[in-house]
Design a protein around this motif. Structure first.
Motif, PDB file in Angstrom:
ATOM      1  N   GLU A 133     -19.551 -11.891  10.175  1.00 24.72           N
ATOM      2  CA  GLU A 133     -19.896 -12.073  11.592  1.00 24.72           C
ATOM      3  C   GLU A 133     -21.356 -12.482  11.790  1.00 24.72           C
ATOM      4  O   GLU A 133     -21.726 -12.973  12.850  1.00 24.72           O
ATOM      5  CB  GLU A 133     -19.552 -10.805  12.387  1.00 24.72           C
ATOM      6  CG  GLU A 133     -18.085 -10.457  12.208  1.00 24.72           C
ATOM      7  CD  GLU A 133     -17.551  -9.398  13.157  1.00 24.72           C
ATOM      8  OE1 GLU A 133     -18.090  -9.240  14.249  1.00 24.72           O
ATOM      9  OE2 GLU A 133     -16.557  -8.744  12.770  1.00 24.72           O
ATOM     10  N   ASN A 185     -12.638  -9.903   7.936  1.00 21.13           N
ATOM     11  CA  ASN A 185     -12.002  -8.703   8.519  1.00 21.13           C
ATOM     12  C   ASN A 185     -11.122  -7.995   7.496  1.00 21.13           C
ATOM     13  O   ASN A 185     -10.233  -8.612   6.913  1.00 21.13           O
ATOM     14  CB  ASN A 185     -11.118  -9.093   9.706  1.00 21.13           C
ATOM     15  CG  ASN A 185     -11.917  -9.435  10.935  1.00 21.13           C
ATOM     16  OD1 ASN A 185     -12.787 -10.304  10.898  1.00 21.13           O
ATOM     17  ND2 ASN A 185     -11.638  -8.764  12.026  1.00 21.13           N
ATOM     18  N   LEU A 196      -8.286  -3.866  15.569  1.00 23.61           N
ATOM     19  CA  LEU A 196      -7.028  -4.455  16.040  1.00 23.61           C
ATOM     20  C   LEU A 196      -5.756  -3.892  15.363  1.00 23.61           C
ATOM     21  O   LEU A 196      -4.863  -3.385  16.053  1.00 23.61           O
ATOM     22  CB  LEU A 196      -7.076  -5.984  15.853  1.00 23.61           C
ATOM     23  CG  LEU A 196      -5.835  -6.715  16.358  1.00 23.61           C
ATOM     24  CD1 LEU A 196      -5.771  -6.744  17.875  1.00 23.61           C
ATOM     25  CD2 LEU A 196      -5.804  -8.157  15.820  1.00 23.61           C
ATOM     26  N   PRO A 211      -3.195  -4.166  23.975  1.00 21.58           N
ATOM     27  CA  PRO A 211      -4.159  -4.951  24.765  1.00 21.58           C
ATOM     28  C   PRO A 211      -4.758  -6.130  23.999  1.00 21.58           C
ATOM     29  O   PRO A 211      -5.714  -5.973  23.243  1.00 21.58           O
ATOM     30  CB  PRO A 211      -5.244  -3.910  25.102  1.00 21.58           C
ATOM     31  CG  PRO A 211      -5.177  -2.919  23.973  1.00 21.58           C
ATOM     32  CD  PRO A 211      -3.785  -2.923  23.436  1.00 21.58           C
ATOM     33  N   TYR A 213      -7.011  -9.297  23.858  1.00 19.19           N
ATOM     34  CA  TYR A 213      -8.147  -9.803  24.648  1.00 19.19           C
ATOM     35  C   TYR A 213      -7.971 -11.289  24.958  1.00 19.19           C
ATOM     36  O   TYR A 213      -7.640 -12.086  24.057  1.00 19.19           O
ATOM     37  CB  TYR A 213      -9.463  -9.635  23.877  1.00 19.19           C
ATOM     38  CG  TYR A 213      -9.903  -8.210  23.616  1.00 19.19           C
ATOM     39  CD1 TYR A 213      -9.420  -7.137  24.377  1.00 19.19           C
ATOM     40  CD2 TYR A 213     -10.820  -7.929  22.609  1.00 19.19           C
ATOM     41  CE1 TYR A 213      -9.844  -5.830  24.130  1.00 19.19           C
ATOM     42  CE2 TYR A 213     -11.246  -6.625  22.357  1.00 19.19           C
ATOM     43  CZ  TYR A 213     -10.751  -5.586  23.114  1.00 19.19           C
ATOM     44  OH  TYR A 213     -11.170  -4.307  22.861  1.00 19.19           O
ATOM     45  N   ARG A 220      -9.149 -14.837  13.011  1.00 19.39           N
ATOM     46  CA  ARG A 220      -9.873 -14.038  12.021  1.00 19.39           C
ATOM     47  C   ARG A 220      -9.239 -14.274  10.661  1.00 19.39           C
ATOM     48  O   ARG A 220      -8.059 -14.616  10.564  1.00 19.39           O
ATOM     49  CB  ARG A 220      -9.788 -12.523  12.369  1.00 19.39           C
ATOM     50  CG  ARG A 220     -10.414 -12.146  13.721  1.00 19.39           C
ATOM     51  CD  ARG A 220     -11.910 -12.291  13.680  1.00 19.39           C
ATOM     52  NE  ARG A 220     -12.604 -11.903  14.904  1.00 19.39           N
ATOM     53  CZ  ARG A 220     -12.975 -12.734  15.877  1.00 19.39           C
ATOM     54  NH1 ARG A 220     -12.662 -14.024  15.795  1.00 19.39           N
ATOM     55  NH2 ARG A 220     -13.661 -12.310  16.920  1.00 19.39           N
ATOM     56  N   ASN A 255      -5.050 -14.189  16.621  1.00 17.28           N
ATOM     57  CA  ASN A 255      -4.707 -12.813  16.989  1.00 17.28           C
ATOM     58  C   ASN A 255      -3.267 -12.690  17.497  1.00 17.28           C
ATOM     59  O   ASN A 255      -2.531 -11.786  17.098  1.00 17.28           O
ATOM     60  CB  ASN A 255      -5.649 -12.297  18.082  1.00 17.28           C
ATOM     61  CG  ASN A 255      -7.066 -12.091  17.561  1.00 17.28           C
ATOM     62  OD1 ASN A 255      -7.290 -12.046  16.351  1.00 17.28           O
ATOM     63  ND2 ASN A 255      -8.020 -11.974  18.468  1.00 17.28           N
ATOM     64  N   ARG A 287     -13.226  -9.894  25.617  1.00 15.31           N
ATOM     65  CA  ARG A 287     -14.474  -9.283  25.118  1.00 15.31           C
ATOM     66  C   ARG A 287     -15.630 -10.238  25.453  1.00 15.31           C
ATOM     67  O   ARG A 287     -15.519 -11.444  25.186  1.00 15.31           O
ATOM     68  CB  ARG A 287     -14.324  -9.112  23.611  1.00 15.31           C
ATOM     69  CG  ARG A 287     -15.574  -8.694  22.886  1.00 15.31           C
ATOM     70  CD  ARG A 287     -15.355  -8.744  21.361  1.00 15.31           C
ATOM     71  NE  ARG A 287     -14.638  -7.590  20.870  1.00 15.31           N
ATOM     72  CZ  ARG A 287     -14.249  -7.455  19.605  1.00 15.31           C
ATOM     73  NH1 ARG A 287     -14.484  -8.404  18.723  1.00 15.31           N
ATOM     74  NH2 ARG A 287     -13.607  -6.369  19.202  1.00 15.31           N
ATOM     75  N   HIS A 290     -17.058 -13.201  22.913  1.00 16.61           N
ATOM     76  CA  HIS A 290     -16.006 -13.150  21.883  1.00 16.61           C
ATOM     77  C   HIS A 290     -16.083 -14.372  20.954  1.00 16.61           C
ATOM     78  O   HIS A 290     -15.919 -15.504  21.404  1.00 16.61           O
ATOM     79  CB  HIS A 290     -14.648 -13.114  22.600  1.00 16.61           C
ATOM     80  CG  HIS A 290     -13.524 -12.615  21.770  1.00 16.61           C
ATOM     81  ND1 HIS A 290     -12.339 -12.204  22.310  1.00 16.61           N
ATOM     82  CD2 HIS A 290     -13.397 -12.444  20.431  1.00 16.61           C
ATOM     83  CE1 HIS A 290     -11.519 -11.814  21.347  1.00 16.61           C
ATOM     84  NE2 HIS A 290     -12.146 -11.946  20.200  1.00 16.61           N
ATOM     85  N   TYR A 347     -10.573   0.561  27.719  1.00 13.17           N
ATOM     86  CA  TYR A 347      -9.421  -0.189  28.204  1.00 13.17           C
ATOM     87  C   TYR A 347      -9.110   0.056  29.679  1.00 13.17           C
ATOM     88  O   TYR A 347      -8.020  -0.240  30.132  1.00 13.17           O
ATOM     89  CB  TYR A 347      -8.200   0.073  27.309  1.00 13.17           C
ATOM     90  CG  TYR A 347      -8.424  -0.458  25.909  1.00 13.17           C
ATOM     91  CD1 TYR A 347      -8.314  -1.820  25.636  1.00 13.17           C
ATOM     92  CD2 TYR A 347      -8.825   0.378  24.875  1.00 13.17           C
ATOM     93  CE1 TYR A 347      -8.562  -2.322  24.366  1.00 13.17           C
ATOM     94  CE2 TYR A 347      -9.070  -0.112  23.605  1.00 13.17           C
ATOM     95  CZ  TYR A 347      -8.932  -1.465  23.352  1.00 13.17           C
ATOM     96  OH  TYR A 347      -9.186  -1.963  22.095  1.00 13.17           O
TER      97      TYR A 347
END
Ligand code: NAD
Ligand code: TYD
Length: 349
Positions: A133, A185, A196, A211, A213, A220, A255, A287, A290, A347
């Motif tokens: 990251e 990740n 996640l 949830p 995003y 990822r 995702n 996010r 993001h 959340y």
């Protein structure tokens, strides 16, 4: 015989690294230093806690005096530094905590190593575990290589980038022997259910909303945690001083596609009708900041050190789901108390 300090060994990746080293190196002494924050859990290490070559040290890397005295007392030869605040969403809420642990904590360890090793650096190593990251985000194409410029976008990645720079600076300025690896990740057993994959496994088990995003079109690169532990061992043994190694799974997923695959596998495992888990998917507020896409080019570690991932994503996900289904008590323990408050805050609509 080596004396190896592993920091953050009660956390997700750290516990796999500690177990791997304790079992693989019976003649070395392994110290696991951890503050046991919400993310640290000694239940992760029950199977090795009585091993003759293993000792747990409860300490906070932000406490310079304690860190110095532990270095003085135990004369560590090698450091593998994983202790960190690691969750992007928490860094958005509380950046200062990330600065303290990830930057100040790392500099405290560097100072203690430099001081204790007193410029006699032969057979010494400061191995810093970092993340992809730090490179920021990719567009739809391209891969992060070891020479990609740093461009962190979240307080988490900014703090990790800063810690990487300090490690490199101690190498350049004081000659401290270091290696850095930047990994994609991770997923697998023992991951705290704020990230996640374990969060969604947990929510499916509780029949709660999943949830996602934004529109879920974020990508990822996923690596099974034991493959990361083995990569760390490979770099620890064969990595070149002052070098950086990127570690990744050659395994990119959007995702939303990952979540749908996870739902399918969970339906099979739980004997539910197909589509039952997928119906829990809820698109929620994105996010802030993001990052669109992370993807690692792991050619260097693969060509120079001969490491590559050992499990496919489907195998890894199966093992992960199995572990969470068999370890419901672990899940109950880590999701009680403070976690409930975090979840409600993160959340809320
Ligand atoms: P984690 O949050 O599961 O564990 C972190 C551990 O560090 C916990 O045991 C915690 O108690 C300990 N810790 C936190 N603050 C501390 C302090 N001040 N003093 C001492 N111990 C402290 O994290 P993780 O996912 O296992 O990540 C481990 C390392 O790997 C981190 O440095 C992270 O940046 C890096 N990394 C993680 C991933 C990932 O996908 N999880 C990917 C690449 C790199
Ligand atoms: P996460 O596991 O937090 O790791 P990172 O932010 O370090 O990549 O998140 C992985 C991806 O999943 C990321 O794009 C954010 C997304 N995500 C959701 O869509 N919903 C969630 O509840 C969480 C925790 C993450």
């Amino acid at each position: 015989m080596k004396t190896i300090l592993i920091t953050g060994g009660a956390g997700f990746i750290g516990s796999h690294v500690v177990r791997y080293f304790v079992n693989k190196y019976p003649n070395d002494t392994i110290y696991n230093l951890d503050a046991l924050t919400y993310a640290g859990n000694l239940e992760n290490l029950k199977d090795v806690e009585k091993a003759a070559n293993y000792t747990f040290l409860k300490a906070n890397i932000c406490d310079a005096d304690t860190i110095f005295s532990l270095f003085k007392k135990y004369r560590f030869d090698k450091v593998i530094h994983l202790a960190a605040e690691s969750h992007v969403d928490r860094s958005i809420t509380d950046p200062l905590e990330f600065l303290k642990t990830n930057v100040l904590g790392t500099v405290n360890l560097l100072n203690a190593a430099k001081f204790t090793w007193k410029n006699n650096f032969s057979n010494k190593l400061f191995y810093h575990i970092s993340t992809d990251e730090v490179y920021g985000t990719l567009g739809k194409t391209g891969l992060f290589t070891e020479t990609t410029s740093y461009n962190p976008n979240s307080p988490y990645s900014a703090s990790k980038a800063s810690s990487d720079h300090f490690v490199r600076a101690y190498g350049e300025t004081y000659g401290l022997p270091y290696i850095i690896s930047n990994c994609s990740n991770n997923y697998g057993p023992n991951q705290f259910p704020e990230k996640l994959i374990p969060l969604f496994i947990h929510n499916i088990l509780k029949n709660k909303a999943l949830p996602v995003y934004g529109d879920g079109n974020y990508t990822r690169d996923w690596l099974y945690v034991l493959d990361h532990a083995m990569a760390i061992d490979t770099v620890f043994l064969h990595g070149k001083i002052s070098e950086t190694y990127n570690i990744g799974g050659f395994n990119e997923w959007k995702n939303i596609d990952l979540v749908k695959l996870l739902c399918k596998l969970m339906d099979v495992k739980l004997g539910k009708v197909e589509g039952a888990s997928e119906s829990l998917i809820t698109f929620v507020k994105d996010r802030p900041g993001h990052d669109l896409r992370y993807a690692i080019d792991a050619t260097k570690i693969s060509k120079e050190l001969g490491w590559k991932p050992s499990v496919t994503f489907e195998e890894g996900l199966f093992k992960t789901i199995d572990w969470y289904l068999k370890n419901t008590t672990w899940l109950e323990h880590v999701t009680s108390g403070a976690y409930q408050k975090y979840y409600e805050k993160q959340y809320k609509e």
